[in-house]
Design a protein around this motif. Structure first.
Motif, PDB file in Angstrom:
ATOM      1  N   ASN A   1      -4.486  -5.654  17.660  1.00 28.67           N
ATOM      2  CA  ASN A   1      -3.589  -4.518  17.904  1.00 28.67           C
ATOM      3  C   ASN A   1      -2.397  -4.524  16.963  1.00 28.67           C
ATOM      4  N   MET A   2      -1.866  -3.326  16.709  1.00 24.85           N
ATOM      5  CA  MET A   2      -0.634  -3.196  15.916  1.00 24.85           C
ATOM      6  C   MET A   2       0.571  -3.421  16.832  1.00 24.85           C
ATOM      7  N   THR A   3       1.641  -4.020  16.303  1.00 29.24           N
ATOM      8  CA  THR A   3       2.846  -4.196  17.110  1.00 29.24           C
ATOM      9  C   THR A   3       3.717  -2.931  17.033  1.00 29.24           C
ATOM     10  N   ASP A   4       4.606  -2.771  17.990  1.00 30.90           N
ATOM     11  CA  ASP A   4       5.522  -1.630  17.967  1.00 30.90           C
ATOM     12  C   ASP A   4       6.496  -1.712  16.797  1.00 30.90           C
ATOM     13  N   LEU A   5       6.813  -2.937  16.384  1.00 30.12           N
ATOM     14  CA  LEU A   5       7.720  -3.088  15.240  1.00 30.12           C
ATOM     15  C   LEU A   5       7.062  -2.585  13.954  1.00 30.12           C
ATOM     16  N   SER A   6       5.772  -2.914  13.772  1.00 30.77           N
ATOM     17  CA  SER A   6       5.059  -2.358  12.603  1.00 30.77           C
ATOM     18  C   SER A   6       4.980  -0.848  12.706  1.00 30.77           C
ATOM     19  N   ALA A   7       4.721  -0.352  13.934  1.00 32.47           N
ATOM     20  CA  ALA A   7       4.546   1.100  14.114  1.00 32.47           C
ATOM     21  C   ALA A   7       5.822   1.857  13.758  1.00 32.47           C
ATOM     22  N   VAL A   8       6.977   1.310  14.113  1.00 25.42           N
ATOM     23  CA  VAL A   8       8.227   2.036  13.854  1.00 25.42           C
ATOM     24  C   VAL A   8       8.549   2.031  12.354  1.00 25.42           C
ATOM     25  N   ILE A   9       8.155   0.978  11.671  1.00 23.27           N
ATOM     26  CA  ILE A   9       8.358   0.936  10.213  1.00 23.27           C
ATOM     27  C   ILE A   9       7.394   1.913   9.527  1.00 23.27           C
ATOM     28  N   LEU A  10       6.164   1.960  10.031  1.00 17.69           N
ATOM     29  CA  LEU A  10       5.179   2.906   9.501  1.00 17.69           C
ATOM     30  C   LEU A  10       5.636   4.354   9.691  1.00 17.69           C
ATOM     31  N   LYS A  11       6.208   4.611  10.844  1.00 19.15           N
ATOM     32  CA  LYS A  11       6.709   5.960  11.144  1.00 19.15           C
ATOM     33  C   LYS A  11       7.790   6.372  10.142  1.00 19.15           C
ATOM     34  N   ASP A  12       8.673   5.441   9.846  1.00 23.40           N
ATOM     35  CA  ASP A  12       9.738   5.698   8.865  1.00 23.40           C
ATOM     36  C   ASP A  12       9.121   6.063   7.501  1.00 23.40           C
ATOM     37  N   GLN A  13       8.033   5.386   7.153  1.00 24.93           N
ATOM     38  CA  GLN A  13       7.352   5.652   5.882  1.00 24.93           C
ATOM     39  C   GLN A  13       6.728   7.053   5.869  1.00 24.93           C
TER      40      GLN A  13
ATOM     41  N   LYS B   1       0.843  -1.206   0.000  1.00 25.66           N
ATOM     42  CA  LYS B   1       0.000   0.000   0.000  1.00 25.66           C
ATOM     43  C   LYS B   1       0.880   1.259   0.000  1.00 25.66           C
ATOM     44  N   ILE B   2       0.244   2.440   0.019  1.00 22.59           N
ATOM     45  CA  ILE B   2       1.019   3.686  -0.056  1.00 22.59           C
ATOM     46  C   ILE B   2       1.978   3.804   1.131  1.00 22.59           C
ATOM     47  N   LEU B   3       1.480   3.504   2.330  1.00 28.42           N
ATOM     48  CA  LEU B   3       2.336   3.457   3.527  1.00 28.42           C
ATOM     49  C   LEU B   3       2.437   1.994   3.953  1.00 28.42           C
ATOM     50  N   SER B   4       3.654   1.510   4.062  1.00 29.94           N
ATOM     51  CA  SER B   4       3.844   0.078   4.296  1.00 29.94           C
ATOM     52  C   SER B   4       4.311  -0.237   5.700  1.00 29.94           C
ATOM     53  N   SER B   5       3.997  -1.449   6.111  1.00 28.80           N
ATOM     54  CA  SER B   5       4.574  -2.059   7.318  1.00 28.80           C
ATOM     55  C   SER B   5       4.465  -3.556   7.059  1.00 28.80           C
ATOM     56  N   PRO B   6       5.052  -4.404   7.929  1.00 32.76           N
ATOM     57  CA  PRO B   6       4.910  -5.840   7.665  1.00 32.76           C
ATOM     58  C   PRO B   6       3.433  -6.241   7.587  1.00 32.76           C
ATOM     59  N   ASP B   7       2.601  -5.633   8.399  1.00 34.02           N
ATOM     60  CA  ASP B   7       1.153  -5.791   8.366  1.00 34.02           C
ATOM     61  C   ASP B   7       0.608  -4.734   9.304  1.00 34.02           C
ATOM     62  N   GLY B   8      -0.464  -4.091   8.889  1.00 29.51           N
ATOM     63  CA  GLY B   8      -1.038  -3.064   9.757  1.00 29.51           C
ATOM     64  C   GLY B   8      -2.180  -2.365   9.064  1.00 29.51           C
ATOM     65  N   GLY B   9      -2.941  -1.648   9.857  1.00 28.84           N
ATOM     66  CA  GLY B   9      -4.067  -0.892   9.319  1.00 28.84           C
ATOM     67  C   GLY B   9      -4.583   0.038  10.386  1.00 28.84           C
ATOM     68  N   GLY B  10      -5.773   0.556  10.170  1.00 26.09           N
ATOM     69  CA  GLY B  10      -6.352   1.437  11.173  1.00 26.09           C
ATOM     70  C   GLY B  10      -7.622   2.074  10.670  1.00 26.09           C
ATOM     71  N   PHE B  11      -8.266   2.837  11.575  1.00 26.00           N
ATOM     72  CA  PHE B  11      -9.507   3.489  11.168  1.00 26.00           C
ATOM     73  C   PHE B  11      -9.608   4.888  11.742  1.00 26.00           C
ATOM     74  N   VAL B  12     -10.488   5.682  11.107  1.00 25.59           N
ATOM     75  CA  VAL B  12     -10.842   7.027  11.562  1.00 25.59           C
ATOM     76  C   VAL B  12     -12.351   7.033  11.738  1.00 25.59           C
ATOM     77  N   LEU B  13     -12.810   7.729  12.753  1.00 28.77           N
ATOM     78  CA  LEU B  13     -14.216   7.731  13.118  1.00 28.77           C
ATOM     79  C   LEU B  13     -14.718   9.161  13.162  1.00 28.77           C
ATOM     80  N   SER B  14     -15.926   9.421  12.631  1.00 28.81           N
ATOM     81  CA  SER B  14     -16.404  10.802  12.735  1.00 28.81           C
ATOM     82  C   SER B  14     -17.100  11.061  14.070  1.00 28.81           C
ATOM     83  N   ASP B  15     -17.797  10.063  14.618  1.00 29.89           N
ATOM     84  CA  ASP B  15     -18.449  10.233  15.925  1.00 29.89           C
ATOM     85  C   ASP B  15     -17.489   9.785  17.023  1.00 29.89           C
ATOM     86  N   GLU B  16     -16.778  10.739  17.595  1.00 30.97           N
ATOM     87  CA  GLU B  16     -15.706  10.388  18.536  1.00 30.97           C
ATOM     88  C   GLU B  16     -16.227   9.796  19.849  1.00 30.97           C
ATOM     89  N   SER B  17     -17.540   9.908  20.101  1.00 31.15           N
ATOM     90  CA  SER B  17     -18.063   9.343  21.352  1.00 31.15           C
ATOM     91  C   SER B  17     -17.922   7.815  21.375  1.00 31.15           C
TER      92      SER B  17
END
Ligand SMILES: *Cc1c(COP(=O)(O)O)cnc(C)c1O
Length: 357
Positions: free
Chosen positions: A225-237, A178-194
């Motif tokens: 959950n995402m792992t810290d190893l995926s998160a650090v690779i994502l951050k680099d991206q 994908k545009i931003l890579s990690s070994p595996d990962g994803g996420g979501f955004v929500l409009s109703d923050e409650s």
């Protein structure tokens, strides 16, 4: 020459960053995940961002919490990856397929209207193909008249200000291609923050920590959950994002310039406001062209073979002429930040040779 469809990008400082996380001992559940969530929210102007183990698990969490009790009707464009239909079906909901535009491969609003006039629709899952945005303005108008939820499958899309508050939620993928890579990962955004706290709880077994020594299971959760190893690779991206965008755009321009003289090929329009995640062409004799490229070491793909043509979904015996037409001509060429100019020339020369024979 051998050219893969995709190769992930990484900066020269990444190995050191990975070493730092490994030596810290916090491989998961550490600080990296919440840090990358903040960076994502800031970089793309999201109101919030929650990282998960994949786009698929993000989607599962959204469907779990949007529709916890009753079975609902969910519209899915038939030109998409397995996950978009698999998740609602596996969670017990009714999947209604919708046809797509022959050129873009994304949800066709006229077909959706026919469905809305003949079914009660609770939710629509529009899908981005190649980083392009579907006709969101039209879908928002229909949402106003028909009152369904919109959960966007943005596994292939991310750019600044891409989230619209009128949409109920969107999910993203950080799979390697994908545009931003990690070994595996994803996420979501929500409009109703409650709802945000509830959704984040589902991500890790429904657990809420009540003190440093005790936790409570408040709802039925998942292991997502995402792992810290995926998160650090994502951050680099994300830190390399400007460079990645520049490189992607220059490769789009080079492909377009070289392909414009081949009448059997048409390229999709690439807006400067988006980040392309694929380079999709429509080609005459696509099947034979794909074989010709493979025989010469060039790996290509199709996004996608429509779901109703796969064994599992075939039994409903449905016909979607837009998706079938898109599938018969579309082809995704190798596309990534480190693809070289001479590699693009080689691919285009192979295509030109194929049609001149
Ligand atoms: C890649 C992709 C997914 C799945 O993403 P994962 O992170 O692997 O779960 C879902 N939908 C579309 C359109 C995709 O391209």
């Amino acid at each position: 020459m051998k050219i893969p469809l995709f190769r992930p990008y990484s900066s020269s400082s990444l190995p050191m960053e990975i070493k730092r996380v490994i030596e810290s001992g916090h491989w998961t559940g550490g600080r990296e995940v919440s840090e990358v969530e903040n960076i994502l929210a800031e970089t793309f102007n999201f109101p919030n961002f929650t990282c998960t183990s994949s786009a698929t698990s993000a989607f599962e969490i959204l469907i779990d919490t949007f529709y916890p009790d009753s079975k609902v009707n969910i519209v899915v464009p038939v030109n998409t990856f397995a996950a978009t239909a698999e998740v609602p079906r596996r969670l017990g909901h009714k999947v209604i397929f919708c046809d797509v535009d022959v050129k873009t491969g994304m949800i066709d609003i006229a077909s959706l209207k026919l469905i809305l006039n003949s079914h009660k629709v609770d939710c629509v899952i529009p899908v981005s193909i190649g980083g392009h945005l579907y006709d969101r303005e039209k879908l928002k108008e229909l949402k106003q008249s028909y009152g369904f939820d919109i959960i966007e499958d943005l596994a292939q899309l991310i750019y600044k200000d891409c989230f619209d508050h009128f949409v109920d939620a969107a999910f993203f993928s950080f799979y390697p291609n994908k545009i931003l890579s990690s070994p595996d990962g994803g996420g979501f955004v929500l409009s109703d923050e409650s709802k945000l706290e509830d959704l984040r709880k589902v991500r890790l077994h429904g657990i809420k920590r009540i003190s440093p020594i005790e936790y409570d299971i408040e709802c039925l959760g998942r292991k997502a959950n995402m792992t810290d190893l995926s998160a650090v690779i994502l951050k680099d991206q994300i830190y390399a994002l400007d460079e990645k965008i520049k490189r992607r755009q220059s490769r789009v321009v080079r492909y377009q310039n070289l392909l414009k003289d081949i009448p059997q090929i048409s390229c999709l329009y690439h807006s400067e406001n988006i980040i392309s995640s694929l380079f999709v062409i429509h080609a005459e004799n696509r099947k034979e062209l794909q074989i010709h490229l493979a025989d010469n070491g060039v790996q290509t793909s199709i996004h996608f073979k429509p779901l109703h043509l796969h064994s599992y979904w075939k039994k409903d015996e449905l016909v979607f002429s837009g998706a079938e037409s898109y599938y018969s001509t579309s082809l995704s060429l190798p596309f990534y930040e480190t693809l070289e100019d001479n590699e693009i020339s080689y691919i285009v020369e192979l295509i030109a040779k194929f049609y001149s024979n």
